[in-house]
Design an enzyme around this catalytic site. Sequence first.
Site, short mmCIF file in Angstrom:
data_model
loop_
_atom_site.label_atom_id
_atom_site.label_comp_id
_atom_site.label_asym_id
_atom_site.label_seq_id
_atom_site.Cartn_x
_atom_site.Cartn_y
_atom_site.Cartn_z
N ARG A 158 0.85 -1.18 0.00
CA ARG A 158 0.00 0.00 0.00
C ARG A 158 0.89 1.24 0.00
O ARG A 158 1.92 1.27 0.69
CB ARG A 158 -0.94 0.02 1.21
CG ARG A 158 -2.09 -0.98 1.14
CD ARG A 158 -3.08 -0.61 0.04
NE ARG A 158 -4.22 -1.52 -0.01
CZ ARG A 158 -4.30 -2.58 -0.80
NH1 ARG A 158 -3.26 -2.90 -1.56
NH2 ARG A 158 -5.38 -3.33 -0.81
N HIS A 178 -1.24 -0.44 -10.09
CA HIS A 178 -1.86 -1.43 -9.21
C HIS A 178 -2.16 -2.73 -9.97
O HIS A 178 -3.28 -3.25 -9.94
CB HIS A 178 -3.13 -0.85 -8.59
CG HIS A 178 -3.40 -1.35 -7.20
ND1 HIS A 178 -3.69 -0.52 -6.14
CD2 HIS A 178 -3.43 -2.60 -6.68
CE1 HIS A 178 -3.89 -1.24 -5.04
NE2 HIS A 178 -3.72 -2.50 -5.35
#
Length: 336
Positions: A247, A294
């Site tokens: 993250r 991502h």
Amino acid sequence: MSDSSALPAVLFAMDPHHLPRLFPAPVRARLASCYRMPDGAAPVPEASGGVALADAEVLITGWGCAPLTAEVLDTMPRLRAVLHSAGSVKAHVTSACWERGLLVSSAAVANALPVAEFTLGAMLLAGKDVFRIRARYAAEHRLPETGETASLGNYRRRVGIIGASRTGRRVLELLRPFDFETAVHDPRLSAPDAAALGVRRLPLDELVASSDILSVHAPDLPSTRRLLDARRLALMPDGATLINTARGALVDTDALTAELSSGRLSALLDVTDPEPLPPGSPLYGLPNVTLTPHLAGALGNELERLGAAVADEAECLRAGRPLRHRVVRADLEHSA
């Protein structure tokens, strides 16, 4: 021939866009062999395909599922299990689920596999500084000279893993055939567990300061926000590479941007804070930075693996066997 109406009923709670990708025909056939199946999905559980809310015993959740509040659960009095076809359950499994004693399972283990594979590929390429050299090759149209490659290679390259999570452990497994020297930092990893993984435990600062490649696999928790701040990033050796597939909030973006803009470090960032970065961010144009949107987690045909993991759990549940990937409330204090 068995009477399908006698089978326990399943409902899907997720963005319906994801249903056919997570549960293509072969996976649906597995579920249909032991459960009464609906024909659609919705973010908030709703009757579908002849399956009434009051009949649902198993709820299969996914991306887009709304929080399972007490009011939602009141509509499903027979519900006994929530099987999640993605990673974290924090967004939709509420305290009401635990208070009612529902079994909860997650496909996080299945989602960890592509992240680990992506990370391994990034490490192997980082060891040869592929991304920076590719940019120079495109700009200068020449082969690198011997002096320019003298510090490259993956023989005994030192790799540091932050977080012995599912993904972190899988990365360590994938690294075993290679001639890397590996170490890990995780305050919850015991000495026996580290020995079983075949890896050294190090304090975080020592890990950061001794790693040629530093890979982040810790959860996003209040205690891990900006874990890699300006002070810790300054500890990284000159020429080291940071890989983040966890993250973005675990890294101080401003501090990292300063280090990368100086050219001292390189980075492959599949996640950032914010995500995406603003259009004016210098990280888009730096030759020592590779940004990916991502991509590391399950996507495309990898989504079927998540659905198959849920089918495995559903079959265990139907047969009265323990769930293989059960999530308990206490786990959520330390996991994503």
